[in-house]
Design a protein around this motif. Structure first.
Motif, PDB file in Angstrom:
ATOM      1  N   ARG A 179       0.842  -1.199   0.000  1.00 60.52           N
ATOM      2  CA  ARG A 179       0.000   0.000   0.000  1.00 60.52           C
ATOM      3  C   ARG A 179       0.875   1.245   0.000  1.00 60.52           C
ATOM      4  O   ARG A 179       1.877   1.318   0.706  1.00 60.52           O
ATOM      5  CB  ARG A 179      -0.919   0.006   1.225  1.00 60.52           C
ATOM      6  CG  ARG A 179      -1.913  -1.152   1.232  1.00 60.52           C
ATOM      7  CD  ARG A 179      -2.803  -1.113   2.452  1.00 60.52           C
ATOM      8  NE  ARG A 179      -3.739  -2.230   2.473  1.00 60.52           N
ATOM      9  CZ  ARG A 179      -4.623  -2.446   3.435  1.00 60.52           C
ATOM     10  NH1 ARG A 179      -4.670  -1.609   4.478  1.00 60.52           N
ATOM     11  NH2 ARG A 179      -5.442  -3.479   3.372  1.00 60.52           N
TER      12      ARG A 179
ATOM     13  N   ARG B 141       0.341   4.165   1.189  1.00 61.80           N
ATOM     14  CA  ARG B 141       0.368   4.938   2.427  1.00 61.80           C
ATOM     15  C   ARG B 141       1.418   4.427   3.415  1.00 61.80           C
ATOM     16  O   ARG B 141       1.770   5.118   4.364  1.00 61.80           O
ATOM     17  CB  ARG B 141      -1.004   4.932   3.083  1.00 61.80           C
ATOM     18  CG  ARG B 141      -1.470   3.571   3.552  1.00 61.80           C
ATOM     19  CD  ARG B 141      -2.863   3.665   4.147  1.00 61.80           C
ATOM     20  NE  ARG B 141      -3.338   2.374   4.627  1.00 61.80           N
ATOM     21  CZ  ARG B 141      -4.542   2.179   5.165  1.00 61.80           C
ATOM     22  NH1 ARG B 141      -5.371   3.212   5.249  1.00 61.80           N
ATOM     23  NH2 ARG B 141      -4.909   0.988   5.588  1.00 61.80           N
ATOM     24  N   GLU B 142       1.935   3.218   3.179  1.00 60.98           N
ATOM     25  CA  GLU B 142       2.973   2.702   4.055  1.00 60.98           C
ATOM     26  C   GLU B 142       4.278   3.474   3.914  1.00 60.98           C
ATOM     27  O   GLU B 142       5.069   3.556   4.852  1.00 60.98           O
ATOM     28  CB  GLU B 142       3.210   1.222   3.760  1.00 60.98           C
ATOM     29  CG  GLU B 142       2.014   0.329   4.100  1.00 60.98           C
ATOM     30  CD  GLU B 142       2.264  -1.114   3.727  1.00 60.98           C
ATOM     31  OE1 GLU B 142       3.372  -1.398   3.207  1.00 60.98           O
ATOM     32  OE2 GLU B 142       1.383  -1.952   3.930  1.00 60.98           O
TER      33      GLU B 142
END
Length: 326
Positions: free
Chosen positions: A153, A155-156
């Protein structure tokens, strides 16, 4: 016969009274049934007279490795009626193996006047340790599941990307601000990495002479080292000032080479005197007095001051060296 019967009864009565006066010891476990790894309390109660002394044991489980002592709690007074006391001692234990354990009878050390004895509880104490029972007929057993791979992902790593972008913007702003500041002073970024221009030979020589003066070599009978450094400073100055390779010459060669240089008579005489005195100290092991040492230092200092190049016009050290070669 009657007297013998009466004496027997009196002895039995005394024995009964003494037995009643002896402290009573009781033991139990709370609870008496636990699961593997659970804790339980081994409890000892003692009923005694106020003046009687009892000492509870340091509990050491008989089943080492299967039952372990966790904590020994302080003795507590449960009740007091007249001269009678009821004491309680708890040992907190843990069991790690399944089975039924006989913890034995509790033992307490008893002392009263001239009597020292070990008192025991009447019954042994038992503990039941159980484990989990799995019914394989109604419950299925499965292998451990492998680690689950989750999808990547954005957003990681988004926080790291935003931080890197802000740092890049900040560095770009610093670069252009520094470039503008240098341009306003007629300089470029390359000027930041240019080495500092070499210092004039007389500045280097004066600083070296001052450092030599602070070492106080001749004051500590290190005359040879003093004159070696003094002449090395003059040789370096002559090389930088007139381009004469004085570091590779003897004193006579330096004096001969300096005859082609325009010097005042005093400066030429001072240089010759310093070199001659240094040779006497270094090779003839002469030991000059303090007045001569200080005089040679002043001659070297004023030689540099009187012969230094004063750049009042376009002429430089390089120009004068070229002029000497021609």
């Amino acid at each position: 016969m009657k007297r013998l019967t009466l004496l027997t009864l009196l002895l039995a009565l005394c024995t009964t009274v003494r037995a009643q006066d002896t402290p009573a010891v009781r033991a139990r476990v709370e609870p008496d049934s636990i699961g593997i790894g659970d804790r339980f309390d081994y409890v000892i109660e003692v009923d005694k007279d106020l003046v009687q002394v009892v000492q509870f044991p340091e509990f050491t489980p008989a089943h080492h490795g299967e039952i372990e002592l966790v904590e020994s709690l302080p003795v507590d007074t449960l009740s007091r009626e007249g001269r009678r006391l009821r004491l309680l001692k708890r040992y907190r234990l843990a069991a790690f193996e399944e089975g039924r354990y006989n913890l034995g009878a509790a033992r307490v050390l008893y002392a009263d006047k001239n009597i020292v004895d070990t008192l025991r509880s009447h019954d042994s104490v038992y503990l039941e340790v159980t484990t989990f029972r799995i019914d394989s007929t109604s419950q299925s057993i499965y292998d451990l599941k492998p680690q689950k791979n989750l999808p990547f992902r954005f957003r990681e790593i988004s926080g790291f990307l935003y931080l890197g972008a802000w740092i890049l913007v900040l560095l770009t702003g610093i670069f252009f601000a520094l470039r503008y500041w240098l341009a306003s002073r007629g300089k470029g970024l390359g000027d930041l990495f240019k080495p500092a221009p070499p210092q004039p030979p007389h500045v280097v020589a004066i600083r070296a002479l001052e450092a030599l003066h602070h070492q106080k070599l001749w004051q500590n009978n290190r005359h040879k080292q003093y004159y070696s450094q003094l002449t090395d400073i003059l040789r370096t100055y002559i090389d930088g000032r007139w381009g004469v390779s004085a570091m590779e010459m003897t004193s006579d060669e330096i004096i001969a080479a300096m005859r082609t240089v325009e010097l005042q008579d005093k400066a030429r005489m001072d240089l010759t005197a310093i070199l001659r005195d240094a040779d006497l100290v270094k090779f003839a092991k002469a030991t000059p007095d303090g007045e001569q040492n200080e005089a040679d230092y002043l001659k070297a200092y004023y030689f540099v001051e009187e012969t230094k190049l004063v750049n009042d016009g376009p002429e430089t050290v390089e120009d004068e060296q070229i002029k000497m070669k021609n």
